[in-house]
Design a protein around this motif. Structure first.
Motif, PDB file in Angstrom:
ATOM      1  N   PRO A 231      11.121 -10.838  -5.778  1.00 14.50           N
ATOM      2  CA  PRO A 231      10.899  -9.398  -5.574  1.00 14.50           C
ATOM      3  C   PRO A 231      11.859  -8.717  -4.591  1.00 14.50           C
ATOM      4  CG  PRO A 231       8.787 -10.472  -5.777  1.00 14.50           C
ATOM      5  CD  PRO A 231       9.823 -11.569  -5.713  1.00 14.50           C
ATOM      6  N   PRO A 232      12.417  -9.423  -3.578  1.00 14.31           N
ATOM      7  CA  PRO A 232      13.328  -8.701  -2.675  1.00 14.31           C
ATOM      8  C   PRO A 232      14.489  -8.002  -3.375  1.00 14.31           C
ATOM      9  CG  PRO A 232      12.675 -10.750  -1.640  1.00 14.31           C
ATOM     10  CD  PRO A 232      12.112 -10.774  -3.043  1.00 14.31           C
ATOM     11  N   LEU A 233      15.012  -8.580  -4.457  1.00 19.18           N
ATOM     12  CA  LEU A 233      16.141  -7.912  -5.124  1.00 19.18           C
ATOM     13  C   LEU A 233      15.695  -6.605  -5.766  1.00 19.18           C
ATOM     14  CD1 LEU A 233      16.498  -8.274  -8.545  1.00 19.18           C
ATOM     15  CD2 LEU A 233      16.697 -10.637  -7.841  1.00 19.18           C
ATOM     16  N   PHE A 234      14.465  -6.567  -6.273  1.00 16.79           N
ATOM     17  CA  PHE A 234      13.940  -5.316  -6.831  1.00 16.79           C
ATOM     18  C   PHE A 234      13.630  -4.319  -5.720  1.00 16.79           C
ATOM     19  CE2 PHE A 234      12.815  -8.483 -10.090  1.00 16.79           C
ATOM     20  CZ  PHE A 234      13.380  -7.884 -11.194  1.00 16.79           C
ATOM     21  N   MET A 235      13.109  -4.833  -4.600  1.00 17.84           N
ATOM     22  CA  MET A 235      12.821  -3.950  -3.463  1.00 17.84           C
ATOM     23  C   MET A 235      14.075  -3.209  -3.020  1.00 17.84           C
ATOM     24  SD  MET A 235       9.627  -4.168  -2.606  1.00 17.84           S
ATOM     25  CE  MET A 235       9.101  -4.449  -4.282  1.00 17.84           C
ATOM     26  N   ALA A 236      15.226  -3.887  -3.141  1.00 20.40           N
ATOM     27  CA  ALA A 236      16.494  -3.305  -2.698  1.00 20.40           C
ATOM     28  C   ALA A 236      17.153  -2.459  -3.786  1.00 20.40           C
ATOM     29  CB  ALA A 236      17.438  -4.415  -2.259  1.00 20.40           C
ATOM     30  N   GLY A 237      16.519  -2.354  -4.963  1.00 24.11           N
ATOM     31  CA  GLY A 237      17.044  -1.490  -6.015  1.00 24.11           C
ATOM     32  C   GLY A 237      18.098  -2.128  -6.907  1.00 24.11           C
ATOM     33  N   ILE A 245      22.275 -10.855  -5.823  1.00 24.69           N
ATOM     34  CA  ILE A 245      22.578  -9.443  -6.021  1.00 24.69           C
ATOM     35  C   ILE A 245      24.100  -9.311  -5.986  1.00 24.69           C
ATOM     36  CG2 ILE A 245      20.404  -8.564  -5.111  1.00 24.69           C
ATOM     37  CD1 ILE A 245      21.747  -8.133  -2.426  1.00 24.69           C
ATOM     38  N   VAL A 246      24.626  -8.314  -6.696  1.00 24.63           N
ATOM     39  CA  VAL A 246      26.079  -8.196  -6.806  1.00 24.63           C
ATOM     40  C   VAL A 246      26.514  -6.817  -6.334  1.00 24.63           C
ATOM     41  CG1 VAL A 246      28.064  -8.247  -8.360  1.00 24.63           C
ATOM     42  CG2 VAL A 246      26.148  -9.820  -8.729  1.00 24.63           C
ATOM     43  N   ASP A 247      27.447  -6.782  -5.395  1.00 27.49           N
ATOM     44  CA  ASP A 247      28.029  -5.533  -4.921  1.00 27.49           C
ATOM     45  C   ASP A 247      29.043  -5.044  -5.955  1.00 27.49           C
ATOM     46  OD1 ASP A 247      29.881  -3.689  -3.645  1.00 27.49           O
ATOM     47  OD2 ASP A 247      28.944  -4.263  -1.745  1.00 27.49           O
ATOM     48  N   ILE A 331       8.160  -0.534  -8.378  1.00 22.41           N
ATOM     49  CA  ILE A 331       7.886  -0.501  -6.939  1.00 22.41           C
ATOM     50  C   ILE A 331       9.131  -0.901  -6.138  1.00 22.41           C
ATOM     51  CG2 ILE A 331       6.494  -1.515  -5.095  1.00 22.41           C
ATOM     52  CD1 ILE A 331       4.904   0.307  -6.950  1.00 22.41           C
ATOM     53  N   THR A 332       9.444  -0.103  -5.128  1.00 26.84           N
ATOM     54  CA  THR A 332      10.487  -0.460  -4.168  1.00 26.84           C
ATOM     55  C   THR A 332       9.924  -0.242  -2.757  1.00 26.84           C
ATOM     56  OG1 THR A 332      11.423   1.780  -4.194  1.00 26.84           O
ATOM     57  CG2 THR A 332      12.359   0.179  -5.749  1.00 26.84           C
ATOM     58  N   LEU A 333      10.738  -0.501  -1.752  1.00 23.85           N
ATOM     59  CA  LEU A 333      10.245  -0.327  -0.384  1.00 23.85           C
ATOM     60  C   LEU A 333      10.146   1.136   0.011  1.00 23.85           C
ATOM     61  CD1 LEU A 333      12.110  -3.167   1.559  1.00 23.85           C
ATOM     62  CD2 LEU A 333       9.677  -3.065   0.964  1.00 23.85           C
ATOM     63  N   SER A 334      10.998   1.974  -0.601  1.00 21.58           N
ATOM     64  CA  SER A 334      11.051   3.387  -0.214  1.00 21.58           C
ATOM     65  C   SER A 334      11.256   4.244  -1.457  1.00 21.58           C
ATOM     66  CB  SER A 334      12.235   3.588   0.757  1.00 21.58           C
ATOM     67  OG  SER A 334      12.598   4.942   0.820  1.00 21.58           O
ATOM     68  N   GLU A 335      10.715   5.448  -1.414  1.00 20.08           N
ATOM     69  CA  GLU A 335      10.910   6.350  -2.559  1.00 20.08           C
ATOM     70  C   GLU A 335      12.373   6.726  -2.722  1.00 20.08           C
ATOM     71  OE1 GLU A 335       8.228   9.512  -3.382  1.00 20.08           O
ATOM     72  OE2 GLU A 335       6.651   8.697  -2.109  1.00 20.08           O
ATOM     73  N   GLY A 339      14.139   2.169  -8.678  1.00 19.49           N
ATOM     74  CA  GLY A 339      13.807   0.877  -9.274  1.00 19.49           C
ATOM     75  C   GLY A 339      14.713   0.547 -10.447  1.00 19.49           C
ATOM     76  N   ARG A 340      15.005  -0.745 -10.585  1.00 18.03           N
ATOM     77  CA  ARG A 340      15.859  -1.211 -11.703  1.00 18.03           C
ATOM     78  C   ARG A 340      15.121  -2.314 -12.471  1.00 18.03           C
ATOM     79  NH1 ARG A 340      21.421  -0.788 -11.115  1.00 18.03           N
ATOM     80  NH2 ARG A 340      21.450  -1.576 -13.241  1.00 18.03           N
ATOM     81  N   TYR A 341      13.890  -2.049 -12.838  1.00 10.84           N
ATOM     82  CA  TYR A 341      13.088  -3.075 -13.494  1.00 10.84           C
ATOM     83  C   TYR A 341      13.407  -3.215 -14.984  1.00 10.84           C
ATOM     84  CZ  TYR A 341      10.269  -3.565  -9.285  1.00 10.84           C
ATOM     85  OH  TYR A 341       9.862  -3.823  -7.995  1.00 10.84           O
ATOM     86  N   GLN A 342      13.993  -2.200 -15.565  1.00 10.85           N
ATOM     87  CA  GLN A 342      14.382  -2.305 -16.974  1.00 10.85           C
ATOM     88  C   GLN A 342      15.893  -2.522 -17.057  1.00 10.85           C
ATOM     89  OE1 GLN A 342      12.130  -0.223 -20.227  1.00 10.85           O
ATOM     90  NE2 GLN A 342      12.201   1.451 -18.758  1.00 10.85           N
TER      91      GLN A 342
END
Length: 557
Positions: A231-237, A245-247, A331-335, A339-342
């Motif tokens: 979940p942390p990678l989703f939390m970070a968008g 995660i890739v920059d 869901i992410t940490l902040s509005e 989110g990039r769930y799809q």
């Protein structure tokens, strides 16, 4: 005396391995005809298949499988993973040196490659037009980076015409429809909002059918534990790259276990665990127990891939507990974080269906795959038999009646009557070859609307949506390297060893940091991070994935 005992143990172990191979594959390795004929007098070829994922064995008289058998002249005995991990089961097969004809090794795929168990396919494919068309331009992405061979044909993510998805089967934070309705359909975007809603609903509804309400579940069993750790990678968008995660700017891969969002996420889970919102058996329950709990309707939410709890959803629908089924939330940490769930469908080129060196009829096995990819056969595999499982109007549009729809929702009926057991053979998704219908009946627009129950309609109307994927942000265009989790982690490479060691540390420490007292969380987190860095060569891991990102960018960017 000691040497004699050792020889005995070795001999016994080898015999036991062979017995296990035969017992676990459930069939004699290698193809054969056994003298049987099809109804029109052709020789019936017989193959064996093993898929290193959990599954159910279809009855011998499965109606659609029998129809496919008549058309192809091939019977395939299929077996699935039970009671072991994929790597353990594949290890047993390798020890015995005998394999089923077809195999999907799942997490053990690279073990099979390293053991020389798979047949290189690149010299065969030109002879099979349906397979060649199916692979298309992705063919060039599938070469093993070490020896240049192509060992398997991916089964999932191959979209024909266009995607027809109406439901989300990827990762998300899920919430029961009853919870949304109770709170007058709120907009939930952040982790704090999500758990606030669960806390308030659970307080107002402490039991469900006499059993304690469970606020939140996390599946942490075996290979399915990714829902605990990623979940942390989703939390970070970030999208579901899986391994890192890739920059985008620097094309650099980074391990997401050490980013600030990881600490913030697990600190919140630690907090809600001690509030009693997380199931206190979440770290000890196996997969069946996880599914069983969700199937009762008393689990308010969980983070998971949608496909992982399909059986539980089907059970809830069968019980007509429609308000206990789930909606995916982004869901992410902040509005402020999107989110990039799809993501757009991708062909997973790092695994698939392979043919083993034990197969005595490689061309016959490939012809079977080719036949299964025939447009008429693909319809038979998904919609079933015309007039029995569906109707066709004068414009060529497929539909089901109420009885046919009810049958399709009954897991037992589906296993006994449909082509679903062939899902681990290559197949298209999206539309039929003529572009008139969705290949998956559930994604046919008219069928989707017809199968919505009153609760579904009420929830969608409340939010102004037409389908449940509308709860998530639309997918963005996939980057050329996406997803980096398809990187070929070869055995014994530094990055592979680092990944295994990171997994070992996470499996031990994540439950620990979640269950430790909130006052001790920061200290536990620091110990976890130090252990992670001491035990795993994270730099080797990140360097290998960064090199792969840049390689893919150069080839396909």
């Amino acid at each position: 005396m000691m040497k004699k005992d050792v020889r005995k143990r070795i001999k016994y172990s080898a015999l036991l391995a062979l017995i296990l191979v035969i017992a676990l594959t459930g069939c004699t390795p290698g193809s054969s005809s056994k003298g049987e004929k099809t109804a029109d007098g052709r020789e019936l070829k017989q193959f064996s298949a093993f898929f290193a994922v959990p599954g159910k064995i279809a009855p011998d008289d499965n109606r659609v499988l029998k129809a496919i058998e008549e058309k192809t002249g091939v019977r395939v005995t299929m077996d699935w993973l039970t009671g072991q991990t994929a790597k353990e089961r594949i290890g047993v097969l390798i020890a015995g040196g005998e394999y089923p004809d077809f195999i999907d090794g799942s997490d053990g795929t690279q073990q099979l490659v390293a053991a020389g168990a798979l047949v290189p396919l690149e010299d065969y494919i030109d002879k099979y037009p349906n397979i060649k068309n199916y692979l298309g331009e992705d063919w060039k992405k599938m070469k093993n980076t070490t020896d240049g061979h192509i060992y398997f044909i991916p089964q999932f993510g191959n979209i024909q015409e266009k995607s027809m998805k109406v439901s989300h089967d990827g990762e998300a934070f899920w919430i029961q429809k009853a919870v949304l309705e109770w709170d007058n359909y709120p907009t939930i975007k952040t982790l704090d909002q999500y758990f606030d809603l669960i806390e308030r609903y659970k307080a107002a509804h402490p039991t469900v059918d006499g059993q304690p309400t469970i606020g939140f579940e996390i599946i942490s069993y075996d290979w399915r534990y990714f829902a605990l750790e990623n979940p942390p990678l989703f939390m970070a968008g970030y999208p579901n790259e899986g391994a890192a995660i890739v920059d985008k700017e620097t094309l650099t891969a980074k391990n997401y276990n050490t980013i600030p969002e990881a600490k913030a996420y697990f600190k919140k889970i630690n907090e809600v665990y001690h509030q009693g919102l997380v199931d206190n058996e979440t770290f000890t329950a196996n997969y069946d127990q996880y599914i069983s709990k969700i199937s009762t309707g008393r689990v308010l939410g969980m983070v998971d891939q949608g496909w992982q709890f399909l059986d539980a959803e089907a059970s809830l629908v069968k019980q007509k507990l429609y308000d206990k089924t789930y909606v995916p939330l982004s869901i992410t940490l902040s509005e402020d974080v999107k989110g990039r769930y799809q993501n757009n469908p991708i062909l997973n080129v790092n695994g698939g269906l392979a043919i083993t060196k034990s197969c005595e009829d490689i061309e016959g096995a490939l012809q079977y795959i080719n036949d299964l990819l025939d447009p008429e056969m693909e319809v038979l595999r998904t919609w079933g038999q015309e007039g029995v499982d569906y109707q066709v109007d004068d414009k060529g549009v497929f539909s089901r009646n109420e009885e046919q729809r009810a049958n399709s929702k009954d897991p037992d009926w589906v296993l006994a009557n449909t082509g679903s057991p062939l899902v681990y053979f290559p197949h298209h998704e999206g539309m039929t070859a003529d572009g008139k219908n969705a290949l998956d009946p559930k994604e046919q627009p008219e069928e989707y609307l017809a199968t919505l129950n009153d609760i579904d309609k009420k929830v969608l109307k409340a939010y102004g949506y037409t389908k449940f994927t509308d709860f998530l942000e639309p997918a963005e265009e996939n980057e050329p390297w996406f997803p980096i989790y398809t990187y070929n982690f070869e055995p014994n490479k530094p990055e592979t060893i680092a990944r295994q060691k990171m997994d070992d540390v996470k499996r031990k420490w994540l439950p620990k940091v979640i269950m430790t007292s909130p006052a001790e969380f920061d200290k536990a987190w620091e110990e976890y991070q130090a252990t992670l860095k001491e035990n795993a060569d994270i730099k080797a891991y990140e360097d290998a994935l960064t090199e792969e990102v840049r390689r893919r960018m150069e080839l396909w960017g």
